[in-house]
Design a protein around this motif. Structure first.
Motif, short mmCIF file in Angstrom:
data_model
loop_
_atom_site.label_atom_id
_atom_site.label_comp_id
_atom_site.label_asym_id
_atom_site.label_seq_id
_atom_site.Cartn_x
_atom_site.Cartn_y
_atom_site.Cartn_z
N GLU A 38 0.85 -1.19 0.00
CA GLU A 38 0.00 0.00 0.00
C GLU A 38 0.89 1.24 0.00
OE1 GLU A 38 -3.23 2.21 2.91
OE2 GLU A 38 -2.59 0.18 3.36
N LEU A 39 0.60 2.18 -0.90
CA LEU A 39 1.36 3.43 -0.96
C LEU A 39 0.68 4.44 -0.04
CD1 LEU A 39 1.61 1.98 -3.90
CD2 LEU A 39 2.85 4.05 -4.40
N ARG A 40 1.37 4.86 1.00
CA ARG A 40 0.85 5.81 1.98
C ARG A 40 1.67 7.09 1.96
NH1 ARG A 40 0.03 2.15 7.44
NH2 ARG A 40 -1.63 0.82 6.62
N PRO A 41 1.15 8.18 2.51
CA PRO A 41 1.95 9.42 2.56
C PRO A 41 3.25 9.27 3.34
CG PRO A 41 -0.35 9.89 3.04
CD PRO A 41 -0.22 8.40 2.99
N ASP A 42 3.29 8.37 4.32
CA ASP A 42 4.50 8.21 5.14
C ASP A 42 5.43 7.11 4.62
OD1 ASP A 42 2.53 6.39 5.75
OD2 ASP A 42 2.90 6.38 7.90
N GLY A 43 5.03 6.38 3.57
CA GLY A 43 5.90 5.36 3.00
C GLY A 43 5.12 4.19 2.42
#
Length: 83
Positions: free
Chosen positions: A32-37
């Motif tokens: 999963e691509l998240r804002p934190d990594g």
């Protein structure tokens, strides 16, 4: 599985999240691509978060032959060099 790695699958939007791999099927690996990594999901695990700072290192923007962070006499704009 490939000989020296794994093929996760295409990038897709699933329930408002950007994922790579088969996130809709239970018991699979996906990211999963998240804002934190990147959050790596694995079967029977909470997964782990890999911060962007560990992935995106040494990014340079170049315009022609010179880098934007180089010590030069002027600055580059869309229309050319400003003295």
């Amino acid at each position: 599985m490939l000989k020296d790695g794994a093929f996760l699958g295409p990038l897709e939007l699933l329930d408002g999240r950007w994922v790579v791999g088969d996130a809709a099927r239970a018991g699979t690996h996906w990211v999963e691509l998240r804002p934190d990594g990147l959050h790596q999901h694995e079967p029977d695990s909470e997964g782990r978060l890999v911060p962007w700072s560990r992935i995106v290192t040494g990014v340079w923007i170049t315009w022609g032959k010179q880098s934007w962070n180089a010590n030069s006499r002027g600055r580059y704009t869309v229309k050319g060099m400003v003295a």
